[in-house]
Motif scaffolding. Structure first.
Motif, PDB file in Angstrom:
ATOM      1  N   LEU A 122      -4.805  -3.887   9.252  1.00  0.00           N
ATOM      2  CA  LEU A 122      -4.073  -2.464   8.528  1.00  0.00           C
ATOM      3  C   LEU A 122      -2.458  -3.190   8.465  1.00  0.00           C
ATOM      4  O   LEU A 122      -1.667  -3.261   7.488  1.00  0.00           O
ATOM      5  CB  LEU A 122      -4.056  -1.274   9.065  1.00  0.00           C
ATOM      6  CG  LEU A 122      -3.236  -0.337   8.617  1.00  0.00           C
ATOM      7  CD1 LEU A 122      -3.448  -0.062   7.392  1.00  0.00           C
ATOM      8  CD2 LEU A 122      -3.025   0.970   9.524  1.00  0.00           C
ATOM      9  N   ILE A 294      -0.077   6.930   6.078  1.00  0.00           N
ATOM     10  CA  ILE A 294      -1.020   5.872   7.003  1.00  0.00           C
ATOM     11  C   ILE A 294      -2.105   6.068   7.372  1.00  0.00           C
ATOM     12  O   ILE A 294      -3.276   5.306   7.355  1.00  0.00           O
ATOM     13  CB  ILE A 294       0.133   5.093   7.997  1.00  0.00           C
ATOM     14  CG1 ILE A 294       1.302   4.631   7.366  1.00  0.00           C
ATOM     15  CG2 ILE A 294      -0.585   3.931   8.337  1.00  0.00           C
ATOM     16  CD1 ILE A 294       2.358   4.108   8.504  1.00  0.00           C
ATOM     17  N   GLY A 295      -2.177   7.335   8.015  1.00  0.00           N
ATOM     18  CA  GLY A 295      -3.688   7.514   8.508  1.00  0.00           C
ATOM     19  C   GLY A 295      -4.482   8.394   7.720  1.00  0.00           C
ATOM     20  O   GLY A 295      -5.617   8.529   8.170  1.00  0.00           O
ATOM     21  N   GLY A 335      -6.311   4.322   7.573  1.00  0.00           N
ATOM     22  CA  GLY A 335      -5.116   3.743   7.175  1.00  0.00           C
ATOM     23  C   GLY A 335      -5.663   2.600   5.958  1.00  0.00           C
ATOM     24  O   GLY A 335      -4.987   2.608   4.748  1.00  0.00           O
ATOM     25  N   GLN A 338      -7.195   4.190   2.564  1.00  0.00           N
ATOM     26  CA  GLN A 338      -6.232   4.762   2.047  1.00  0.00           C
ATOM     27  C   GLN A 338      -5.349   3.903   1.264  1.00  0.00           C
ATOM     28  O   GLN A 338      -4.974   3.846   0.040  1.00  0.00           O
ATOM     29  CB  GLN A 338      -5.537   5.739   2.764  1.00  0.00           C
ATOM     30  CG  GLN A 338      -4.238   6.674   1.826  1.00  0.00           C
ATOM     31  CD  GLN A 338      -4.184   8.376   2.236  1.00  0.00           C
ATOM     32  OE1 GLN A 338      -5.211   8.826   1.696  1.00  0.00           O
ATOM     33  NE2 GLN A 338      -3.244   8.564   2.858  1.00  0.00           N
TER      34      GLN A 338
END
Length: 463
Positions: A122, A294-295, A335, A338
């Motif tokens: 990430l 981000i999550g 994250g 997405q």
């Protein structure tokens, strides 16, 4: 801003109808039962204040499920959702790609308190596509990211004072949970019980969009200000869009005084574009905080800066910050899924164009009716304000206009449209909102505005 927050949460609403011309109220029987039970467990029956619905009519809705652009409450009511969990659900609810990635990673375990390869994955995804930062540190919330960024700024500059702006909210960090005093430039005053005055004394609070106040602060406190912190686009007390010249001025004056510029992009980061408001303004802050998106709906945040500044973070440097759940593999998985979607060619162009078409149609209607109503927007973020003026600071917002928002919120719920339960909060369009949902929402908003302006008592100032 903190005064307006207190008003939101300080008194119960009687829930009485304000209009007999709108649609009948939706059933909230099950939600009401759950709320009464919740009040025996949690202060005010909620785990975050705005959820208590105290600034709008009726009982809080207890959400049962979400999918795409929709949520359903415990009573089975379906809503087109523009709250989107306060922003992070840019792909909509229950995204299959996020769900699949999270499920895959969960099979191997959900928390280790140790390094994992998925953290690297990430981080590489973010840093490869965001040229404004060189290193990051994952944390578990936006508030934690801001708290850590302030500690880093103080440790790096060896200074104690932080300058913030009235109308900008940076989470429930003690030193930033303050309000302005009466002078042009003043130390903050505590706005919450439990925040020592000595903490607030290290925070200087000044009005937004006021160059003279910024310059005066540096004159009054030479070589004492560690950083200026500002939301990328202030979006927690209305949508207070700042002139590019003012933001660029903040960059120049902090550089000149050897202070740092912190952009709090917990809302705007990855929402306005992959590089957020900083890229929008073409300004490079010294430290940037991120969160929410981000999550992919899971708790996460991060802060980032140059490699030089980040080298001050422990264990490499002397600024301590830690967290057992920092870099949690499940949150990292969400994250990755997405942000990978956000990097798809044309994603932001399509999303922002869709959002702007939506708000423009509402603006045209309000203008045709000569309603004292504006839709402020940037990218896929929007804010409804009952005003005919430009709003750039908290002081520009008329508190009495929130009475109109209460009516609007109720009418929209009765038409299957969900906004955050406060007139100071912004709304979000997600990639899951199609033209069908946006057209339905537009019609509901138009009908509701007609009711608001037909039933609202006139403000003597308007006559």
């Amino acid at each position: 801003m903190l005064d307006s927050l207190k008003k939101m949460f300080s008194s119960e609403d009687d829930g009485k109808p304000v209009s007999t011309t709108g649609k009948p109220d939706i059933s909230r029987e099950k939600s009401a039962e759950l709320y009464e039970e919740a009040k025996t467990y949690f202060p005010g029956g909620v785990n975050s204040p705005v959820r208590a619905f105290r600034s709008v009519y009726g009982t809080p809705l207890f959400i049962e499920k979400g999918d795409g652009p929709f949520v359903w409450d415990a009573d089975g009511n379906q809503f087109i959702d523009f709250c989107c969990s306060w922003g992070p659900l840019i792909l909509g609810h229950n995204s299959p790609k996020i769900r699949e990635k999270v499920s895959e990673v969960m099979q191997k375990g959900m928390s280790f308190g140790a390094p994992t390869a998925i953290e690297n994955e990430l981080a590489q995804l973010i840093l490869k596509n965001n040229k404004l930062i060189e290193k990051i540190r994952f944390v578990s919330s936006g508030t934690e990211a801001v708290m850590s960024a302030i500690r880093l700024a103080r440790g790096y500059t060896k200074r104690d004072k932080i300058l913030k702006f009235e109308g900008c909210y940076h989470g429930h960090v003690d030193s930033l949970l303050v309000k302005a005093g009466s002078g042009l430039v003043t130390f903050g005053e505590t706005s919450s019980a439990g925040v020592p005055k000595s903490f607030a004394d290290e925070t200087i609070v000044i009005p937004l969009n006021d160059r003279n106040a910024v310059e005066e602060a540096f004159r009054q406190f030479p070589d004492q200000i560690a950083a200026i912190i500002i939301e990328g686009v202030p979006a927690n007390n209305g949508l207070l869009m700042q002139d590019i010249d003012f933001v660029q001025f903040l960059r120049a004056i902090t550089t000149q005084n050897k202070s740092l510029l912190i952009f709090d992009e917990v809302i705007t980061g990855f929402r306005l574009g992959f590089e957020g408001a900083a890229r929008h303004y073409e300004v490079k802050p010294d430290i940037i905080t991120y969160g929410k998106i981000i999550g992919g709906g899971l708790p996460v945040g991060c802060y980032g800066a140059s490699a030089e500044i980040m080298s001050n973070i422990s264990p490499e440097g002397s600024v301590y910050q830690a967290g057992t759940l920092s870099g949690n593999p499940v949150a990292m998985a969400a994250g990755i899924a997405q942000l990978t979607e956000l990097l798809r060619f044309g994603f932001y162009k399509d999303l922002n164009n869709k959002a702007q078409d939506f708000v423009e149609s509402i603006r045209r209607f309000a203008s045709t009716r000569n309603y004292k109503f504006k839709v402020f927007s940037i990218g896929s973020i929007f804010w409804f304000a009952f005003t005919d003026k430009e709003i750039k600071s908290a002081e520009d917002i008329d508190p009495s206009s929130m009475e109109k928002f209460k009516i609007l919120h109720r009418e929209l719920l009765n038409r299957g449209i969900y906004l955050g339960p406060s007139g100071y909060e912004v709304g979000f369009v997600s990639a899951a909102h199609t033209k069908v949902e946006l057209e339905k929402a537009k019609r509901a908003i138009i009908e509701s505005l007609d009711i608001v302006f037909r039933t609202s008592p006139k403000n003597p100032k308007e006559e």
